[in-house]
Design a protein around this motif. Structure first.
Motif, PDB file in Angstrom:
ATOM      1  N   UNK A  96       0.836  -1.212   0.000  1.00  0.00           N
ATOM      2  CA  UNK A  96       0.000   0.000   0.000  1.00  0.00           C
ATOM      3  C   UNK A  96       0.870   1.261   0.000  1.00  0.00           C
ATOM      4  N   UNK A  97       1.977   1.215   0.737  1.00  0.00           N
ATOM      5  CA  UNK A  97       2.882   2.379   0.779  1.00  0.00           C
ATOM      6  C   UNK A  97       3.421   2.664  -0.613  1.00  0.00           C
ATOM      7  N   UNK A  98       3.818   1.593  -1.275  1.00  0.00           N
ATOM      8  CA  UNK A  98       4.361   1.721  -2.627  1.00  0.00           C
ATOM      9  C   UNK A  98       3.340   2.354  -3.576  1.00  0.00           C
ATOM     10  N   UNK A  99       2.078   1.887  -3.466  1.00  0.00           N
ATOM     11  CA  UNK A  99       1.009   2.420  -4.325  1.00  0.00           C
ATOM     12  C   UNK A  99       0.816   3.920  -4.071  1.00  0.00           C
ATOM     13  N   UNK A 100       0.684   4.274  -2.803  1.00  0.00           N
ATOM     14  CA  UNK A 100       0.427   5.679  -2.476  1.00  0.00           C
ATOM     15  C   UNK A 100       1.615   6.544  -2.921  1.00  0.00           C
ATOM     16  N   UNK A 101       2.835   6.077  -2.640  1.00  0.00           N
ATOM     17  CA  UNK A 101       4.030   6.835  -3.022  1.00  0.00           C
ATOM     18  C   UNK A 101       4.068   7.064  -4.535  1.00  0.00           C
ATOM     19  N   UNK A 102       3.730   6.022  -5.260  1.00  0.00           N
ATOM     20  CA  UNK A 102       3.797   6.122  -6.710  1.00  0.00           C
ATOM     21  C   UNK A 102       2.785   7.135  -7.249  1.00  0.00           C
ATOM     22  N   UNK A 103       1.571   7.066  -6.689  1.00  0.00           N
ATOM     23  CA  UNK A 103       0.545   8.022  -7.126  1.00  0.00           C
ATOM     24  C   UNK A 103       0.999   9.442  -6.805  1.00  0.00           C
ATOM     25  N   UNK A 104       1.551   9.608  -5.597  1.00  0.00           N
ATOM     26  CA  UNK A 104       1.999  10.955  -5.202  1.00  0.00           C
ATOM     27  C   UNK A 104       3.130  11.436  -6.125  1.00  0.00           C
ATOM     28  N   UNK A 105       3.964  10.482  -6.544  1.00  0.00           N
ATOM     29  CA  UNK A 105       5.128  10.796  -7.380  1.00  0.00           C
ATOM     30  C   UNK A 105       4.735  11.041  -8.834  1.00  0.00           C
ATOM     31  N   UNK A 106       3.911  10.082  -9.385  1.00  0.00           N
ATOM     32  CA  UNK A 106       3.670  10.074 -10.833  1.00  0.00           C
ATOM     33  C   UNK A 106       2.339  10.677 -11.242  1.00  0.00           C
ATOM     34  N   UNK A 107       1.448  10.881 -10.295  1.00  0.00           N
ATOM     35  CA  UNK A 107       0.096  11.312 -10.657  1.00  0.00           C
ATOM     36  C   UNK A 107      -0.776  10.092 -10.899  1.00  0.00           C
ATOM     37  N   UNK A 108      -1.647  10.146 -11.908  1.00  0.00           N
ATOM     38  CA  UNK A 108      -2.626   9.071 -12.117  1.00  0.00           C
ATOM     39  C   UNK A 108      -1.949   7.727 -12.433  1.00  0.00           C
ATOM     40  N   UNK A 109      -2.308   6.726 -11.671  1.00  0.00           N
ATOM     41  CA  UNK A 109      -1.778   5.374 -11.863  1.00  0.00           C
ATOM     42  C   UNK A 109      -2.966   4.425 -12.009  1.00  0.00           C
ATOM     43  N   UNK A 110      -2.966   3.635 -13.054  1.00  0.00           N
ATOM     44  CA  UNK A 110      -4.084   2.668 -13.225  1.00  0.00           C
ATOM     45  C   UNK A 110      -3.480   1.302 -13.522  1.00  0.00           C
ATOM     46  N   UNK A 111      -3.505   0.433 -12.556  1.00  0.00           N
ATOM     47  CA  UNK A 111      -2.947  -0.910 -12.733  1.00  0.00           C
ATOM     48  C   UNK A 111      -4.054  -1.908 -12.400  1.00  0.00           C
ATOM     49  N   UNK A 112      -4.532  -2.564 -13.433  1.00  0.00           N
ATOM     50  CA  UNK A 112      -5.686  -3.441 -13.192  1.00  0.00           C
ATOM     51  C   UNK A 112      -5.282  -4.718 -12.449  1.00  0.00           C
ATOM     52  N   UNK A 113      -4.088  -5.225 -12.757  1.00  0.00           N
ATOM     53  CA  UNK A 113      -3.653  -6.383 -11.967  1.00  0.00           C
ATOM     54  C   UNK A 113      -2.168  -6.357 -11.691  1.00  0.00           C
ATOM     55  N   UNK A 114      -1.890  -6.538 -10.427  1.00  0.00           N
ATOM     56  CA  UNK A 114      -0.507  -6.641  -9.973  1.00  0.00           C
ATOM     57  C   UNK A 114      -0.411  -7.969  -9.238  1.00  0.00           C
ATOM     58  N   UNK A 115       0.398  -8.862  -9.812  1.00  0.00           N
ATOM     59  CA  UNK A 115       0.566 -10.178  -9.178  1.00  0.00           C
ATOM     60  C   UNK A 115       1.571 -10.052  -8.057  1.00  0.00           C
ATOM     61  N   UNK A 116       1.118 -10.169  -6.850  1.00  0.00           N
ATOM     62  CA  UNK A 116       2.038 -10.144  -5.723  1.00  0.00           C
ATOM     63  C   UNK A 116       2.450 -11.592  -5.439  1.00  0.00           C
ATOM     64  N   UNK A 117       3.696 -11.914  -5.866  1.00  0.00           N
ATOM     65  CA  UNK A 117       4.178 -13.280  -5.659  1.00  0.00           C
ATOM     66  C   UNK A 117       5.518 -13.199  -4.928  1.00  0.00           C
ATOM     67  N   UNK A 118       5.534 -13.613  -3.661  1.00  0.00           N
ATOM     68  CA  UNK A 118       6.778 -13.484  -2.893  1.00  0.00           C
ATOM     69  C   UNK A 118       7.855 -14.404  -3.441  1.00  0.00           C
ATOM     70  N   UNK A 119       9.113 -13.999  -3.246  1.00  0.00           N
ATOM     71  CA  UNK A 119      10.231 -14.850  -3.668  1.00  0.00           C
ATOM     72  C   UNK A 119      10.306 -16.051  -2.745  1.00  0.00           C
ATOM     73  N   UNK A 120      10.451 -17.227  -3.318  1.00  0.00           N
ATOM     74  CA  UNK A 120      10.546 -18.444  -2.506  1.00  0.00           C
ATOM     75  C   UNK A 120      11.693 -19.305  -3.002  1.00  0.00           C
ATOM     76  N   UNK A 121      12.124 -20.200  -2.131  1.00  0.00           N
ATOM     77  CA  UNK A 121      13.114 -21.216  -2.513  1.00  0.00           C
ATOM     78  C   UNK A 121      12.369 -22.303  -3.282  1.00  0.00           C
ATOM     79  N   UNK A 122      12.917 -22.766  -4.420  1.00  0.00           N
ATOM     80  CA  UNK A 122      12.230 -23.847  -5.129  1.00  0.00           C
ATOM     81  C   UNK A 122      13.092 -25.087  -5.240  1.00  0.00           C
TER      82      UNK A 122
END
Ligand SMILES: Cc1ncc(C[n+]2csc(CCOP(=O)(O)OP(=O)(O)O)c2C)c(N)n1
Ligand code: SF4
Ligand code: SF4
Ligand code: SF4
Lengths: 91, 404, 303
Positions: free
Chosen positions: B378-404
């Motif tokens: 959420x911090x990243x989203x808010x910071x980006x909007x404050x920095x860049x202005x209008x941001x529209x991202x319909x899907x952001x895959x949040x996939x943590x790094x894991x050991x495979x």
């Protein structure tokens, strides 16, 4: 109108003649009872798929041509061959 | 009529979510229950079976051979005038699919608990909301609880909502698999006599009963004109709309009965002065709220809109809360293939084009997302909007790094 | 219980258990059978009907040809729906009959699991499998009970598989009542329904129902075909009632093979068997003989 009332006639149906149409118009052959031969046994009434044969108080049978589809089952099952299948429009 | 405030007559218990649902079913004096085992739902029906065996609940438990049969059975019971309940998860819910639609369009009251779970393959019993959300077109009212207390309250109120003459639609109560279903939390349970006064036995005549000797009605033969079908769907839509008010009324009464007040369709935390709104549904809303609190402490003007009912769609609540917001971030623990997050897809249409928006797909497959991670996203989203202005991202895959 | 007679039935001579003017094809066997069922239950029952011709036959809303309370339900669901329905109404003290009226596809194929479940739980239901030997409503596709070698739109050269013996499978569910019946023998069928209804628990009747369009047969031959099926021994009428299995009166003479009418008489009126070669008919006869052997052995076992 309540939801329950709204369903009536749309989702909920009630019994009535002709729910599938005026099916007498489908008929190609008309079953004609020869009352002089008929023994009033009621067999045609029993097997008529359309429920259009009435087996009356005096055990005579009568066909409702409004809905008779002319399948000919009555003629086929009549033990004394008292029913003739006559082409519609032919007298 | 509402009984007197009876906070004193509640008992506090510590129960896992599944057992809390069973407790609500018992208090609702359900007549017919049918279900089929599937993790993580199974604890519900095991507990209900015990209640019936012990004589605590006088009901028929019908031990069927599939979920399709379970829903068909409770549907038949409802058409026969009973108060009926079933419960399932993921694959079981999908096995019911045809019956879900038939039951809803038959307009009989029913309640079903859906303990949310991933759909395979691979086999995976952990939590995801895709199963519950996949039935959203079927005509069920769909709620999703945040904690064990709410799972209990939502189940109990579901009977009242479903049977309301303005509604007459089935209600699905979602609770997160394991996170709620198998996690013990304290909850307050109202006394039977208070519930009885508030929730009388179902009136079997409403909307209709199919029974020998009853009125000779046929449910469900062909329509003379296909327009009948359209009219029936419109009636369904009207009932869904009416359900918004009914849900509010029911929770209002319930609040007086138990002292617990809810949204009712949504709840918004720290929203009144928020410039950014996060949106979520279900148990992880607790973690997201923690993240919101942290961001508030850091000076971020963010609030959390939690969806309690996704059907009927809480359009007025959502548009009301996001109106004037600078950015909206939506968390989906579900995925509509070829589209994205289901909540994001549904809500994005109501987000003005000059408002920033991000749809986050997280927790897919059931992996945990911590308050720390939510804070960072959420911090990243808010910071980006404050920095860049209008941001529209319909899907952001949040996939943590894991050991495979 | 004595056998029903025409004298007794005369009192229903003017009763419309199914309203005339239905959407069924001329000569429909389902209407013949359903009427016999309604006569047996004096019009006091409820039906649960899965997808099939019987969903279409009653015509269109706001009206229906059916004169009893009816719930139309998805194709595979009827035994389960009826289970819930019967539990609900029994709780309220309604002891009336709950009948599932289902086609062969609904019964033998797609609804087989729900059927098995309801039977195994011994639900208080009367299940009538109205067997027209194919999926007729969707246009004559082969079902599990389409006979060997019969033409259907999905078995254009004749079906390779044998007819599934649903009644015997139900017998093995250890339910209290299982019988076969035929629309050509209404007295037998009505008696069976009445005997079945004396029992609390799961009752199954497999009703043979020849369908003119589906069997490529003259509309008038519905009853003739059903009767010939019994008289040639191809369809055996039997009854299992709480431990005892008997051959039913109309089939009694045909235990003796020599008294059976030639199988050709039954086959030749049906276009669906027109492609059969003499050796096919011989094989079919052997299958019939084996079926009689089996049923007669069961009569010995369930004495
Ligand atoms: C789940 C599902 N699959 C397929 C259908 C299409 N369908 C409707 S009726 C029918 C055939 C019915 O056959 P049967 O049970 O033998 O009854 P009949 O029409 O011969 O009386 C089929 C395949 C359906 N309604 N539902
Ligand atoms: S022709 Fe068919 S429908 Fe008409 S009376 Fe005879 S049996 Fe009935
Ligand atoms: S079957 Fe023939 S003899 Fe018997 S009542 Fe009908 S017409 Fe008369
Ligand atoms: S296809 Fe056969 S069973 Fe179906 S309505 Fe027509 S005659 Fe009756």
């Amino acid at each position: 109108m309540s939801v329950a009332e709204k369903l009536r006639g749309l989702l909920l149906s009630t019994p009535a003649e002709g729910a599938g149409g005026r099916t007498g118009t489908w008929r190609v052959y008309r079953p004609v009872i020869n009352y002089s031969k008929c023994t009033k046994c009621g067999i045609c009434w029993l097997y008529c798929p359309e429920n259009v044969i009435e087996w009356l108080e005096d055990k005579s049978v009568r066909i409702d041509y409004n809905y008779c589809k002319g399948c000919g089952i009555c003629a086929d099952v009549c033990p004394v061959k008292a029913i003739d299948m006559v082409k519609e429009g032919v007298v | 009529m509402v009984g007197q405030v009876s906070l004193a007559k509640q008992v506090r218990k510590v129960l896992v979510g599944d057992h809390a649902v069973a407790e609500a079913v018992k208090l609702a004096k359900v007549n017919v229950i049918s279900a089929y085992p599937i993790t993580p739902q199974t604890l519900i029906v095991e507990r209900i079976s015990e209640m019936i065996e012990r004589g605590e609940l006088k009901a028929d438990y019908v031990r069927v051979e599939s979920e399709f049969a379970a829903l068909a059975t409770v549907y038949g019971a409802a058409a026969g005038g009973a108060r009926a309940f079933t419960a399932t998860s993921s694959h079981g819910l999908f096995y019911m699919y045809e019956m879900l639609w038939w039951a809803a369009a038959s307009r009989v009251p029913l309640v079903m608990a859906v303990v949310t779970r991933v759909i395979g393959p691979p086999w995976n019993i952990h939590d995801e909301h895709t199963d519950l959300l996949a039935i959203r077109d079927s005509g069920w009212i769909i709620g999703m609880a945040q904690n064990v207390q709410e799972a209990f309250d939502m189940t109990l109120t579901a009977f009242k909502i479903s049977e309301d003459e303005r509604v007459l639609l089935p209600v699905a109560v979602g609770l997160d698999g394991f996170i709620l279903s198998h996690t013990a939390e304290p909850l307050d349970i109202p006394a039977q006599e208070d519930v009885d006064a508030w929730l009388p036995p179902r009136n079997p005549k409403i909307p209709y009963t199919i029974e020998p000797g009853g009125e000779a009605i046929t449910m469900g033969n062909l329509p003379r004109n296909d327009v009948y079908h359209a009219i029936l769907k419109k009636y369904m839509d009207e009932s869904m709309e009416a359900a918004k008010k009914v849900i509010a009324d029911v929770y209002n009464e319930y609040g007086k009965l138990t002292g617990r007040n809810y949204g009712p369709l949504t709840e918004c935390y720290r929203c009144s002065d928020a410039k950014y709104i996060a949106i979520s549904m279900g148990a992880w809303s607790g973690d997201i709220l923690n993240a919101v609190e942290r961001l508030r402490n850091e000076g971020y003007p963010i609030g959390l809109l939690r969806i309690r009912y996704i059907r009927p769609f809480p359009e007025e609540d959502i548009t009301g809360w996001i109106n004037g917001a600078k950015g909206v971030i939506i968390f989906d623990r579900d995925y509509s293939a070829g589209m994205g997050g289901v909540l994001a897809s549904e809500i994005s249409g109501f987000i003005p084009s000059n408002t920033s928006f991000e749809g986050v797909l997280a927790g897919i497959g059931g992996f945990d997302v911590s308050a720390d991670e939510f804070t960072a996203i959420m911090r990243e989203f808010v910071d980006r909007v404050e920095r860049e202005g209008l941001v529209r991202i319909r899907k952001y895959w949040y996939i943590p790094k894991i050991e495979r | 219980m004595g056998m029903v007679t025409m004298t007794e039935l005369h009192k229903y001579g003017r009763t419309k258990f199914i309203m005339p003017g239905t959407a069924a094809c001329p000569g429909c066997p389902l209407q013949v059978g359903m009427r016999q069922l309604a006569i047996a239950l004096e019009g006091k029952f409820t039906m649960v009907i899965p997808a099939g011709c019987s969903s279409i036959i009653p015509g269109t809303a706001p009206y229906t040809a059916y004169t009893v309370p009816v719930l139309h339900v998805p194709f595979a669901s009827s035994p389960a729906v009826a289970s819930g329905l019967v539990r609900a109404i029994r709780q309220r003290g309604n002891e009336g009959p709950v009948v599932v009226w289902a086609g062969d596809g609904a019964t033998a194929d797609i609804g087989f699991a729900t059927l098995s479940g309801a039977a195994y739980r011994n639900e208080d239901i009367l299940y009538i499998m109205a067997d027209n030997e194919a999926y007729m409503n969707t246009g004559i596709q082969a079902s599990g009970t389409t006979p060997w070698m019969a033409w259907t739109t999905t078995s254009p050269k004749g079906k390779a598989e044998d007819k599934k013996d649903v009644a015997l499978i139900m017998l093995m569910h250890k339910v209290p009542y299982v019988a076969t019946a035929s629309i050509a023998f209404p007295m037998d069928f009505i008696d069976k329904v009445r005997r079945a209804m004396q029992i609390r628990g799961f009752k199954f009747i497999h009703l043979h129902a020849p369908c003119p369009p589906g069997w490529k047969m003259d509309d008038a031959y519905t009853i003739r075909a059903a009767r010939l099926a019994v008289e040639t021994g191809a369809w055996i009428l039997w009854e299992y009632n709480q431990g005892k299995l008997t051959i039913s009166p109309p089939s009694m003479p045909y235990r003796d093979k020599s008294r059976r009418r030639p199988l050709e008489e039954y086959l030749k009126i049906q276009g669906r068997f027109a492609h059969l070669k003499p050796e096919d008919i011989k094989l079919m006869e052997e299958k019939i003989d084996r079926q009689w052997d089996l049923i007669l052995k069961l009569v010995e076992i369930y004495k």
